[in-house]
Write a protein that holds these residues in place. Structure first.
Motif, PDB file in Angstrom:
ATOM      1  N   GLU A  93       0.894  -1.216  -0.109  1.00 51.74           N
ATOM      2  CA  GLU A  93       0.040   0.037  -0.075  1.00 51.74           C
ATOM      3  C   GLU A  93       0.828   1.190  -0.122  1.00 51.74           C
ATOM      4  OE1 GLU A  93       0.308  -1.643   4.345  1.00 51.74           O
ATOM      5  OE2 GLU A  93      -0.193  -2.559   2.205  1.00 51.74           O
ATOM      6  N   VAL A  94       2.062   1.106   0.605  1.00 48.25           N
ATOM      7  CA  VAL A  94       2.862   2.231   0.614  1.00 48.25           C
ATOM      8  C   VAL A  94       3.497   2.655  -1.065  1.00 48.25           C
ATOM      9  CG1 VAL A  94       4.840   3.309   1.564  1.00 48.25           C
ATOM     10  CG2 VAL A  94       3.491   1.921   3.199  1.00 48.25           C
ATOM     11  N   SER A  95       4.049   1.558  -1.369  1.00 49.78           N
ATOM     12  CA  SER A  95       4.278   1.900  -2.851  1.00 49.78           C
ATOM     13  C   SER A  95       3.421   1.993  -3.837  1.00 49.78           C
ATOM     14  CB  SER A  95       5.119   0.648  -3.166  1.00 49.78           C
ATOM     15  OG  SER A  95       4.378  -0.567  -3.245  1.00 49.78           O
ATOM     16  N   MET A  96       2.087   1.572  -3.637  1.00 55.54           N
ATOM     17  CA  MET A  96       0.812   2.121  -4.552  1.00 55.54           C
ATOM     18  C   MET A  96       0.563   3.472  -4.064  1.00 55.54           C
ATOM     19  SD  MET A  96      -1.000   1.708  -6.991  1.00 55.54           S
ATOM     20  CE  MET A  96      -0.321   0.035  -7.398  1.00 55.54           C
ATOM     21  N   ALA A  97       0.533   3.897  -3.037  1.00 49.86           N
ATOM     22  CA  ALA A  97       0.259   5.291  -2.538  1.00 49.86           C
ATOM     23  C   ALA A  97       1.314   6.168  -3.418  1.00 49.86           C
ATOM     24  CB  ALA A  97       0.299   5.704  -1.208  1.00 49.86           C
ATOM     25  N   ALA A  98       2.531   5.812  -3.289  1.00 45.57           N
ATOM     26  CA  ALA A  98       3.767   6.439  -3.792  1.00 45.57           C
ATOM     27  C   ALA A  98       3.524   6.659  -5.374  1.00 45.57           C
ATOM     28  CB  ALA A  98       5.024   6.061  -3.245  1.00 45.57           C
ATOM     29  N   ALA A  99       3.051   5.584  -5.894  1.00 48.25           N
ATOM     30  CA  ALA A  99       3.006   5.475  -7.532  1.00 48.25           C
ATOM     31  C   ALA A  99       1.764   6.325  -7.821  1.00 48.25           C
ATOM     32  CB  ALA A  99       2.691   4.032  -7.849  1.00 48.25           C
ATOM     33  N   VAL A 100       0.649   6.401  -6.991  1.00 53.48           N
ATOM     34  CA  VAL A 100      -0.406   7.041  -7.433  1.00 53.48           C
ATOM     35  C   VAL A 100      -0.180   8.444  -7.311  1.00 53.48           C
ATOM     36  CG1 VAL A 100      -2.802   7.819  -6.659  1.00 53.48           C
ATOM     37  CG2 VAL A 100      -2.092   5.546  -6.881  1.00 53.48           C
ATOM     38  N   ILE A 101       0.519   8.975  -6.447  1.00 54.01           N
ATOM     39  CA  ILE A 101       1.025  10.472  -5.989  1.00 54.01           C
ATOM     40  C   ILE A 101       1.820  11.042  -7.148  1.00 54.01           C
ATOM     41  CG2 ILE A 101       2.244  12.108  -4.615  1.00 54.01           C
ATOM     42  CD1 ILE A 101       0.648  10.466  -2.234  1.00 54.01           C
ATOM     43  N   THR A 102       2.704   9.946  -7.543  1.00 49.42           N
ATOM     44  CA  THR A 102       3.689  10.338  -8.729  1.00 49.42           C
ATOM     45  C   THR A 102       2.958  10.374  -9.796  1.00 49.42           C
ATOM     46  OG1 THR A 102       5.585   9.279  -7.485  1.00 49.42           O
ATOM     47  CG2 THR A 102       5.771   9.255  -9.998  1.00 49.42           C
ATOM     48  N   THR A 103       1.747   9.643 -10.165  1.00 43.28           N
ATOM     49  CA  THR A 103       1.254   9.770 -11.560  1.00 43.28           C
ATOM     50  C   THR A 103       0.489  11.099 -11.467  1.00 43.28           C
ATOM     51  OG1 THR A 103       1.089   7.221 -11.478  1.00 43.28           O
ATOM     52  CG2 THR A 103      -0.281   8.708 -12.779  1.00 43.28           C
ATOM     53  N   LEU A 104       0.003  11.382 -10.223  1.00 47.13           N
ATOM     54  CA  LEU A 104      -0.790  12.667 -10.089  1.00 47.13           C
ATOM     55  C   LEU A 104       0.127  13.901 -10.422  1.00 47.13           C
ATOM     56  CD1 LEU A 104      -3.321  14.341  -9.491  1.00 47.13           C
ATOM     57  CD2 LEU A 104      -2.550  14.424  -7.272  1.00 47.13           C
ATOM     58  N   ARG A 105       1.215  13.804  -9.902  1.00 52.03           N
ATOM     59  CA  ARG A 105       2.423  14.938 -10.227  1.00 52.03           C
ATOM     60  C   ARG A 105       2.532  15.027 -11.607  1.00 52.03           C
ATOM     61  NH1 ARG A 105       4.234  17.459  -5.627  1.00 52.03           N
ATOM     62  NH2 ARG A 105       3.988  16.237  -3.833  1.00 52.03           N
ATOM     63  N   ALA A 106       2.787  13.769 -12.409  1.00 53.22           N
ATOM     64  CA  ALA A 106       3.030  13.727 -13.784  1.00 53.22           C
ATOM     65  C   ALA A 106       1.775  14.573 -14.432  1.00 53.22           C
ATOM     66  CB  ALA A 106       3.285  12.303 -14.159  1.00 53.22           C
ATOM     67  N   TYR A 107       0.837  14.113 -14.311  1.00 54.48           N
ATOM     68  CA  TYR A 107      -0.542  14.649 -14.746  1.00 54.48           C
ATOM     69  C   TYR A 107      -0.581  16.282 -14.714  1.00 54.48           C
ATOM     70  CZ  TYR A 107      -5.608  16.203 -14.937  1.00 54.48           C
ATOM     71  OH  TYR A 107      -6.754  16.825 -14.946  1.00 54.48           O
ATOM     72  N   ILE A 108      -0.329  16.643 -13.211  1.00 53.89           N
ATOM     73  CA  ILE A 108      -0.163  18.116 -13.322  1.00 53.89           C
ATOM     74  C   ILE A 108       0.922  18.826 -13.864  1.00 53.89           C
ATOM     75  CG2 ILE A 108       0.236  20.075 -11.441  1.00 53.89           C
ATOM     76  CD1 ILE A 108      -1.348  18.163  -9.598  1.00 53.89           C
ATOM     77  N   ALA A 109       2.188  18.127 -14.228  1.00 50.77           N
ATOM     78  CA  ALA A 109       3.161  18.497 -14.938  1.00 50.77           C
ATOM     79  C   ALA A 109       2.797  18.979 -16.381  1.00 50.77           C
ATOM     80  CB  ALA A 109       4.450  17.854 -14.582  1.00 50.77           C
ATOM     81  N   ALA A 110       2.047  17.734 -17.042  1.00 51.88           N
ATOM     82  CA  ALA A 110       1.610  17.639 -18.352  1.00 51.88           C
ATOM     83  C   ALA A 110       0.690  18.751 -18.615  1.00 51.88           C
ATOM     84  CB  ALA A 110       1.107  16.352 -18.765  1.00 51.88           C
ATOM     85  N   PHE A 111      -0.176  19.207 -17.550  1.00 51.42           N
ATOM     86  CA  PHE A 111      -1.181  20.217 -17.636  1.00 51.42           C
ATOM     87  C   PHE A 111      -0.489  21.518 -17.723  1.00 51.42           C
ATOM     88  CE2 PHE A 111      -3.991  23.466 -16.203  1.00 51.42           C
ATOM     89  CZ  PHE A 111      -5.042  23.361 -16.660  1.00 51.42           C
ATOM     90  N   ASN A 112       0.602  21.511 -16.975  1.00 51.89           N
ATOM     91  CA  ASN A 112       1.412  22.920 -16.807  1.00 51.89           C
ATOM     92  C   ASN A 112       2.081  23.218 -18.080  1.00 51.89           C
ATOM     93  OD1 ASN A 112       0.215  23.984 -14.427  1.00 51.89           O
ATOM     94  ND2 ASN A 112       1.571  22.962 -13.332  1.00 51.89           N
TER      95      ASN A 112
END
Length: 138
Positions: free
Chosen positions: A20-39
């Protein structure tokens, strides 16, 4: 026999990391990548994070459904030069093995909003955006 000076592989990282820790990190990393793509105003990269049938809710009501349906909204945001910043760091608020929900507070221009992004764990695609508490800040 292991040397006392170099006790490697006593605890391999794969055995220490909770899934669950590694999944949480993966999800948050993916969210940050989405925001970076938006920006970066990269429409293809932004859309690549969304499930084809993504749903967007605004204050509890379905506002839009489908990646292609919401694409013009992103295009308009990009043409307007919108940028998104993280006001409060993303936090995993719910996880059930197949879905993971991440809450984050964002700001674009003078608009601040809470968003809960629901990710499908199997491919880390966003299946739902729940936008609430949209306020204008000075």
């Amino acid at each position: 026999a292991r040397s006392r000076k170099n006790p490697t592989n006593l605890f391999p990282p794969s055995r220490l990391a909770a899934p669950e820790v590694s999944m949480a990190a993966a999800v948050i990393t993916t969210l940050r990548a989405y925001i970076a793509a938006f920006n970066a105003h990269d429409i293809e990269a932004t859309l690549s994070h969304l499930d084809a049938d993504v749903q967007v809710f605004l204050e509890g009501s379905l506002a839009a459904e489908g990646r292609e349906t919401i694409k013009p909204s992103y295009v308009g945001d990009f043409e307007a030069g919108k940028q998104v910043s993280i006001v409060e760091e993303p936090v995993v608020v719910e996880e059930d093995g197949s879905l993971s929900k991440v809450k984050v507070v964002l700001q674009t221009g003078k608009t601040r909003l809470d968003v809960v992004y629901t990710f499908r764990v199997s491919d880390l695609k966003q299946v739902k955006h729940e936008i609430s508490n949209v306020v204008t800040v000075e």
